[in-house]
Design a protein around this motif. Structure first.
Motif, PDB file in Angstrom:
ATOM      1  N   ALA A 152      60.050  33.108   8.086  1.00 30.91           N
ATOM      2  CA  ALA A 152      60.472  34.511   8.017  1.00 30.91           C
ATOM      3  C   ALA A 152      59.273  35.447   8.054  1.00 30.91           C
ATOM      4  CB  ALA A 152      61.303  34.750   6.759  1.00 30.91           C
ATOM      5  N   ARG A 153      58.215  35.084   7.347  1.00 32.39           N
ATOM      6  CA  ARG A 153      57.018  35.920   7.335  1.00 32.39           C
ATOM      7  C   ARG A 153      56.278  35.869   8.673  1.00 32.39           C
ATOM      8  NH1 ARG A 153      55.256  38.008   2.550  1.00 32.39           N
ATOM      9  NH2 ARG A 153      56.664  37.579   0.796  1.00 32.39           N
ATOM     10  N   HIS A 154      56.267  34.700   9.301  1.00 30.97           N
ATOM     11  CA  HIS A 154      55.648  34.606  10.629  1.00 30.97           C
ATOM     12  C   HIS A 154      56.365  35.512  11.623  1.00 30.97           C
ATOM     13  CE1 HIS A 154      53.033  31.513   9.288  1.00 30.97           C
ATOM     14  NE2 HIS A 154      53.905  30.513   9.320  1.00 30.97           N
TER      15      HIS A 154
ATOM     16  N   PRO B  67      63.767  35.820   9.199  1.00 25.82           N
ATOM     17  CA  PRO B  67      64.056  36.959   8.336  1.00 25.82           C
ATOM     18  C   PRO B  67      65.394  37.598   8.679  1.00 25.82           C
ATOM     19  CG  PRO B  67      62.611  37.643  10.109  1.00 25.82           C
ATOM     20  CD  PRO B  67      62.816  36.152  10.276  1.00 25.82           C
TER      21      PRO B  67
ATOM     22  N   SER C 292      60.465  41.072   0.083  1.00 19.97           N
ATOM     23  CA  SER C 292      60.666  39.762  -0.535  1.00 19.97           C
ATOM     24  C   SER C 292      61.849  39.801  -1.501  1.00 19.97           C
ATOM     25  CB  SER C 292      59.413  39.327  -1.291  1.00 19.97           C
ATOM     26  OG  SER C 292      58.331  39.167  -0.408  1.00 19.97           O
TER      27      SER C 292
ATOM     28  N   ALA D 181      58.353  38.067  10.990  1.00 20.18           N
ATOM     29  CA  ALA D 181      58.175  39.470  10.610  1.00 20.18           C
ATOM     30  C   ALA D 181      56.846  40.006  11.128  1.00 20.18           C
ATOM     31  CB  ALA D 181      58.259  39.611   9.095  1.00 20.18           C
ATOM     32  N   ALA D 182      55.790  39.207  10.985  1.00 18.57           N
ATOM     33  CA  ALA D 182      54.475  39.638  11.464  1.00 18.57           C
ATOM     34  C   ALA D 182      54.478  39.812  12.978  1.00 18.57           C
ATOM     35  CB  ALA D 182      53.409  38.622  11.043  1.00 18.57           C
TER      36      ALA D 182
ATOM     37  N   PRO E  83      57.203  45.077   8.094  1.00 15.66           N
ATOM     38  CA  PRO E  83      56.816  44.745   6.726  1.00 15.66           C
ATOM     39  C   PRO E  83      57.874  43.859   6.076  1.00 15.66           C
ATOM     40  CG  PRO E  83      57.601  47.003   6.851  1.00 15.66           C
ATOM     41  CD  PRO E  83      57.494  46.509   8.255  1.00 15.66           C
ATOM     42  N   VAL E  84      57.436  43.032   5.130  1.00 12.67           N
ATOM     43  CA  VAL E  84      58.336  42.070   4.490  1.00 12.67           C
ATOM     44  C   VAL E  84      58.879  42.641   3.185  1.00 12.67           C
ATOM     45  CG1 VAL E  84      58.442  39.803   3.362  1.00 12.67           C
ATOM     46  CG2 VAL E  84      57.227  40.070   5.538  1.00 12.67           C
TER      47      VAL E  84
ATOM     48  N   ASP F 294      62.854  38.609   3.385  1.00 15.56           N
ATOM     49  CA  ASP F 294      62.460  37.201   3.277  1.00 15.56           C
ATOM     50  C   ASP F 294      63.156  36.616   2.053  1.00 15.56           C
ATOM     51  OD1 ASP F 294      61.201  34.734   3.359  1.00 15.56           O
ATOM     52  OD2 ASP F 294      59.319  35.468   2.500  1.00 15.56           O
TER      53      ASP F 294
ATOM     54  N   GLN G 101      58.161  29.469   5.427  1.00  7.52           N
ATOM     55  CA  GLN G 101      57.197  30.496   5.813  1.00  7.52           C
ATOM     56  C   GLN G 101      57.556  31.193   7.126  1.00  7.52           C
ATOM     57  OE1 GLN G 101      54.713  31.148   3.559  1.00  7.52           O
ATOM     58  NE2 GLN G 101      55.820  29.581   2.380  1.00  7.52           N
TER      59      GLN G 101
END
Length: 343
Positions: free
Chosen positions: A123-125, A89, A136, A127-128, A133-134, A102, A121
């Motif tokens: 970027a979301r991993h 991200p 998009s 970020a978590a 928070p993402v 993302d 995927q």
């Protein structure tokens, strides 16, 4: 919300990286081993200044730990490749809030050799894992295709954001609007293309972070090929001409600092190289600079020491990284430190 992307020289919480695994970029065991040594050298250099988390694929943790040492954090997630700048991200902040942009990732324009089922995927991993928070975006983009000064200005290239294999239906105005909305910038400076070698087999088709980068507000470092025999000789002069005529978002005329390219012009296969010192990484108190075993390594290091007198400049051999299509900036991604709210 008024999220913005801080400049790279702002304080970091940590650096994120990804671990090379067997994939088309590293075609055989020797290339993969060399890549892992190079990635590990970068991670260890950055770790001297701030925490580092390396994401590795299933079953790759043992090989990573052996080279990275005990003080680098490891996380297992599915991966296709190892270019965290592009698959991870883009972190943005708003006071004491952190968020993660993302972008759409499509394998640098859907290149034949690229795989991105898992990398799209990542970027979301990340970020978590960072607790962010993402945000998009519908724009096909990568972290290596942008560079900001933290005061409203962003560098872009025509052949990436406006490339037919990334965003064929987007206009320049639409791209700028989306970039500004996600990064908190207000002015885009466009360069026409990247370095010639970046259009080869494993190239990104023109990432800006190998061409030009902000060193501080109002100052930009630019790749300068000194040998007329190299196709980047004319390209680098184009970049200097464009940037020298530009102002930033605050209306300041840009100070352009030319960084002489390494003296090597071609690789062992006879292809033009895009070796560049611009693809460096700023971390807390440090500058991790690409080295090439070249006479100009120390020349570049001296320039960066003058630009960043309060930071330690560390040269790390980046030839194995460039063989895969990128440099030190391409394999690192900063998570900025957010301002702590008053208790």
């Amino acid at each position: 919300m008024t999220f913005r992307m801080p400049p790279e020289w702002a304080p970091h919480e940590r650096t994120w990286m990804a671990w090379p695994g067997p994939n088309p970029t590293f075609a055989d065991a020797e290339e993969l081993a060399e890549a892992r040594e190079a990635w590990a050298a970068v991670a260890r250099a950055v770790r001297r200044f701030e925490p580092v988390t390396v994401v590795h694929g299933p079953g790759q943790g043992e090989s990573a730990r052996a080279l990275l040492g005990p003080d680098v954090d490891l996380v297992e997630r599915d991966l296709d490749d190892a270019w965290m700048r592009d698959i991870g991200p883009t972190f943005v902040v708003d006071g004491d809030r952190l968020a993660a942009v993302d972008w759409v990732f499509n394998g640098w324009g859907g290149q034949d050799w690229a795989r991105w089922e898992h990398d799209s995927q990542v970027a979301r991993h990340v970020a978590a894992l960072a607790g962010a928070p993402v945000l998009s975006s519908r724009l096909v983009n990568e972290g290596g295709a942008i560079h900001v000064d933290g005061e409203g200005t962003v560098l872009l290239t025509d052949t990436v954001q406006l490339g037919a294999d990334r965003n064929p239906q987007w206009t320049r105005e639409q791209v700028e609007a989306e970039i500004h909305a996600k990064l908190g910038t207000v002015k885009a400076i466009w360069l026409p293309h990247g370095l010639s070698g970046d259009y080869g087999l494993y190239g990104t088709q023109g990432h800006v972070d190998i061409v030009a980068a902000f060193a501080r507000p109002g100052t930009v470092v630019v790749h300068s090929q000194q040998d007329p025999a190299h196709p980047d000789y004319e390209r680098s002069r184009t970049y200097v001409e464009i940037l020298s005529a530009e102002t930033d978002a605050k209306g300041r005329a840009l100070e352009v600092v030319e960084i002489p390219a390494p003296t090597v012009l071609k690789d062992e296969d006879g292809d033009w190289v895009d070796y560049s010192y611009i693809n460096h990484y700023l971390c807390n108190g440090g500058v991790v600079l690409c080295g090439f075993g070249d006479p100009n390594d120390e020349t570049a290091a001296g320039i960066f020491r003058r630009l960043f007198p309060d930071r330690t400049v560390t040269l790390v051999d980046a030839r194995a990284i460039f063989a895969g299509g990128g440099g030190i900036h391409c394999i690192t991604q900063q998570q900025p430190k957010v301002r702590q709210s008053a208790v």
